[in-house]
Motif scaffolding. Structure first.
Motif, PDB file in Angstrom:
ATOM      1  N   GLN A  17      49.076 -17.468   1.491  1.00 49.56           N
ATOM      2  CA  GLN A  17      47.921 -17.616   2.379  1.00 49.56           C
ATOM      3  C   GLN A  17      48.127 -16.684   3.565  1.00 49.56           C
ATOM      4  O   GLN A  17      48.954 -16.946   4.430  1.00 49.56           O
ATOM      5  CB  GLN A  17      47.781 -19.070   2.848  1.00 49.56           C
ATOM      6  CG  GLN A  17      46.448 -19.383   3.476  1.00 49.56           C
ATOM      7  CD  GLN A  17      45.268 -19.127   2.542  1.00 49.56           C
ATOM      8  OE1 GLN A  17      45.222 -19.628   1.436  1.00 49.56           O
ATOM      9  NE2 GLN A  17      44.311 -18.333   2.984  1.00 49.56           N
ATOM     10  N   ALA A  18      47.421 -15.560   3.589  1.00 50.05           N
ATOM     11  CA  ALA A  18      47.709 -14.493   4.547  1.00 50.05           C
ATOM     12  C   ALA A  18      46.665 -14.441   5.660  1.00 50.05           C
ATOM     13  O   ALA A  18      45.464 -14.593   5.412  1.00 50.05           O
ATOM     14  CB  ALA A  18      47.744 -13.150   3.816  1.00 50.05           C
ATOM     15  N   ASP A  19      47.125 -14.176   6.878  1.00 47.85           N
ATOM     16  CA  ASP A  19      46.217 -14.046   8.017  1.00 47.85           C
ATOM     17  C   ASP A  19      45.220 -12.906   7.796  1.00 47.85           C
ATOM     18  O   ASP A  19      44.099 -12.938   8.303  1.00 47.85           O
ATOM     19  CB  ASP A  19      47.002 -13.772   9.301  1.00 47.85           C
ATOM     20  CG  ASP A  19      47.846 -14.969   9.737  1.00 47.85           C
ATOM     21  OD1 ASP A  19      47.579 -16.083   9.240  1.00 47.85           O
ATOM     22  OD2 ASP A  19      48.763 -14.785  10.556  1.00 47.85           O
ATOM     23  N   GLY A  20      45.635 -11.907   7.024  1.00 48.07           N
ATOM     24  CA  GLY A  20      44.779 -10.748   6.786  1.00 48.07           C
ATOM     25  C   GLY A  20      43.495 -11.068   6.036  1.00 48.07           C
ATOM     26  O   GLY A  20      42.549 -10.271   6.045  1.00 48.07           O
ATOM     27  N   PHE A  21      43.432 -12.240   5.390  1.00 47.10           N
ATOM     28  CA  PHE A  21      42.186 -12.641   4.730  1.00 47.10           C
ATOM     29  C   PHE A  21      41.019 -12.689   5.730  1.00 47.10           C
ATOM     30  O   PHE A  21      39.868 -12.501   5.355  1.00 47.10           O
ATOM     31  CB  PHE A  21      42.340 -14.015   4.063  1.00 47.10           C
ATOM     32  CG  PHE A  21      42.933 -13.964   2.675  1.00 47.10           C
ATOM     33  CD1 PHE A  21      42.896 -12.817   1.903  1.00 47.10           C
ATOM     34  CD2 PHE A  21      43.509 -15.099   2.131  1.00 47.10           C
ATOM     35  CE1 PHE A  21      43.432 -12.782   0.619  1.00 47.10           C
ATOM     36  CE2 PHE A  21      44.046 -15.085   0.845  1.00 47.10           C
ATOM     37  CZ  PHE A  21      44.010 -13.924   0.085  1.00 47.10           C
ATOM     38  N   ALA A  22      41.356 -12.952   7.003  1.00 46.67           N
ATOM     39  CA  ALA A  22      40.307 -13.022   8.035  1.00 46.67           C
ATOM     40  C   ALA A  22      39.582 -11.677   8.151  1.00 46.67           C
ATOM     41  O   ALA A  22      38.370 -11.641   8.388  1.00 46.67           O
ATOM     42  CB  ALA A  22      40.917 -13.410   9.376  1.00 46.67           C
ATOM     43  N   HIS A  23      40.300 -10.571   7.979  1.00 41.42           N
ATOM     44  CA  HIS A  23      39.658  -9.243   8.037  1.00 41.42           C
ATOM     45  C   HIS A  23      38.693  -9.080   6.868  1.00 41.42           C
ATOM     46  O   HIS A  23      37.582  -8.574   7.040  1.00 41.42           O
ATOM     47  CB  HIS A  23      40.703  -8.128   7.994  1.00 41.42           C
ATOM     48  CG  HIS A  23      41.713  -8.188   9.092  1.00 41.42           C
ATOM     49  ND1 HIS A  23      41.369  -8.312  10.424  1.00 41.42           N
ATOM     50  CD2 HIS A  23      43.070  -8.157   9.064  1.00 41.42           C
ATOM     51  CE1 HIS A  23      42.460  -8.350  11.154  1.00 41.42           C
ATOM     52  NE2 HIS A  23      43.504  -8.256  10.367  1.00 41.42           N
ATOM     53  N   ALA A  24      39.137  -9.499   5.687  1.00 43.62           N
ATOM     54  CA  ALA A  24      38.262  -9.395   4.508  1.00 43.62           C
ATOM     55  C   ALA A  24      36.989 -10.214   4.729  1.00 43.62           C
ATOM     56  O   ALA A  24      35.883  -9.735   4.469  1.00 43.62           O
ATOM     57  CB  ALA A  24      39.003  -9.880   3.261  1.00 43.62           C
ATOM     58  N   GLU A  25      37.165 -11.435   5.246  1.00 44.78           N
ATOM     59  CA  GLU A  25      36.004 -12.304   5.471  1.00 44.78           C
ATOM     60  C   GLU A  25      35.061 -11.691   6.493  1.00 44.78           C
ATOM     61  O   GLU A  25      33.840 -11.743   6.341  1.00 44.78           O
ATOM     62  CB  GLU A  25      36.476 -13.698   5.904  1.00 44.78           C
ATOM     63  CG  GLU A  25      37.030 -14.506   4.735  1.00 44.78           C
ATOM     64  CD  GLU A  25      38.032 -15.575   5.157  1.00 44.78           C
ATOM     65  OE1 GLU A  25      38.029 -15.968   6.342  1.00 44.78           O
ATOM     66  OE2 GLU A  25      38.824 -15.996   4.288  1.00 44.78           O
ATOM     67  N   ALA A  26      35.626 -11.063   7.535  1.00 40.33           N
ATOM     68  CA  ALA A  26      34.800 -10.447   8.581  1.00 40.33           C
ATOM     69  C   ALA A  26      33.926  -9.328   8.019  1.00 40.33           C
ATOM     70  O   ALA A  26      32.833  -9.064   8.518  1.00 40.33           O
ATOM     71  CB  ALA A  26      35.682  -9.924   9.706  1.00 40.33           C
ATOM     72  N   PHE A  27      34.412  -8.675   6.971  1.00 44.80           N
ATOM     73  CA  PHE A  27      33.663  -7.568   6.367  1.00 44.80           C
ATOM     74  C   PHE A  27      32.947  -7.984   5.080  1.00 44.80           C
ATOM     75  O   PHE A  27      32.401  -7.138   4.368  1.00 44.80           O
ATOM     76  CB  PHE A  27      34.617  -6.397   6.076  1.00 44.80           C
ATOM     77  CG  PHE A  27      34.972  -5.596   7.300  1.00 44.80           C
ATOM     78  CD1 PHE A  27      34.293  -4.414   7.608  1.00 44.80           C
ATOM     79  CD2 PHE A  27      35.974  -6.007   8.163  1.00 44.80           C
ATOM     80  CE1 PHE A  27      34.612  -3.680   8.743  1.00 44.80           C
ATOM     81  CE2 PHE A  27      36.304  -5.279   9.302  1.00 44.80           C
ATOM     82  CZ  PHE A  27      35.613  -4.107   9.586  1.00 44.80           C
ATOM     83  N   GLY A  28      32.970  -9.293   4.780  1.00 45.94           N
ATOM     84  CA  GLY A  28      32.270  -9.787   3.599  1.00 45.94           C
ATOM     85  C   GLY A  28      32.897  -9.361   2.286  1.00 45.94           C
ATOM     86  O   GLY A  28      32.212  -9.214   1.267  1.00 45.94           O
ATOM     87  N   ILE A  29      34.231  -9.173   2.286  1.00 44.16           N
ATOM     88  CA  ILE A  29      34.930  -8.729   1.080  1.00 44.16           C
ATOM     89  C   ILE A  29      35.531  -9.943   0.368  1.00 44.16           C
ATOM     90  O   ILE A  29      36.203 -10.760   0.997  1.00 44.16           O
ATOM     91  CB  ILE A  29      36.066  -7.735   1.426  1.00 44.16           C
ATOM     92  CG1 ILE A  29      35.551  -6.571   2.288  1.00 44.16           C
ATOM     93  CG2 ILE A  29      36.742  -7.216   0.159  1.00 44.16           C
ATOM     94  CD1 ILE A  29      34.517  -5.704   1.638  1.00 44.16           C
ATOM     95  N   PRO A  30      35.330 -10.079  -0.942  1.00 51.77           N
ATOM     96  CA  PRO A  30      35.923 -11.201  -1.678  1.00 51.77           C
ATOM     97  C   PRO A  30      37.447 -11.164  -1.634  1.00 51.77           C
ATOM     98  O   PRO A  30      38.045 -10.090  -1.491  1.00 51.77           O
ATOM     99  CB  PRO A  30      35.435 -10.991  -3.122  1.00 51.77           C
ATOM    100  CG  PRO A  30      34.327  -9.990  -3.052  1.00 51.77           C
ATOM    101  CD  PRO A  30      34.532  -9.192  -1.811  1.00 51.77           C
TER     102      PRO A  30
END
Length: 197
Positions: A39-52
């Motif tokens: 579970q990576a903090d970097g997922f937040a960046h993906a979510e911010a850009f609408g990336i699955p």
């Protein structure tokens, strides 16, 4: 348009830079999915850009090979043209490397082949060198031993700590990664096949 999958373990600062670059309509690549081994903090960046995103937790598998098979299955769903390791702190099984190489790249906070491995910044400081650097490479089945695509020197300053030196290397790493992805997407950089180890 080059389809890029990014694999992370942590905060994903390289991922963030790549997402920002790819948000420019003129950039010839798009991030289509972000995966992680925890579970990576970097997922937040993906979510911010609408990336699955997808998660393949390493600890839930008996062996590295089983984990690799599931990771491979998840990647295949998205049919990426390029897989970028962005702070993935885990060696990929040979089956995954062989499936994607040479379309599998990684960044490293040292001027390879100097200071490979997980502690490139610390090792450079311990060696007392005047300069280190950042590299982007094709991943092979060795440790940071694949063909070098781009690299740049970064000076080691008096009083540098592992943290201060790494913080100066990171922007160079990010810029090199973006330049390499752009060049691959534009057809200006041919990916050399890694030599079998």
């Amino acid at each position: 348009m080059l389809r890029v999958a990014v694999l992370i373990s942590g905060t994903g600062s390289n991922l963030r830079a790549l997402l920002e670059a790819a948000a420019d309509p003129g950039f010839p690549a798009r991030v289509v999915v972000v995966g992680a081994d925890r579970q990576a903090d970097g997922f937040a960046h993906a979510e911010a850009f609408g990336i699955p995103t997808f998660l393949v937790p390493f600890r839930e598998f008996e062996t590295r090979e089983e984990w690799g098979r599931e990771l491979q299955a998840q990647l295949e769903v998205w049919s990426p043209d390029l897989v970028v390791l962005s702070g993935l702190m885990r060696l990929l099984p040979a089956s995954v490397v062989d499936a994607w190489a040479p379309h599998l790249i990684n960044t490293h906070p040292a001027y390879l082949p100097e200071f490979p491995g997980a502690h490139g910044v610390r090792d450079a400081l311990a060696a007392g060198v005047a300069e280190t650097g950042a590299s982007v490479i094709v991943v092979d089945n060795g440790v940071d031993s694949g063909p070098i695509l781009a690299q740049q020197r970064v000076p080691v300053l008096p009083g540098d700590t592992e943290h201060t030196l790494h913080e100066r290397i990171k922007p160079v790493e990010r810029r090199l990664l973006i330049e390499v992805v752009r060049a691959i997407a534009a057809g200006d950089l041919a990916l050399p096949a890694p030599e079998p180890h």
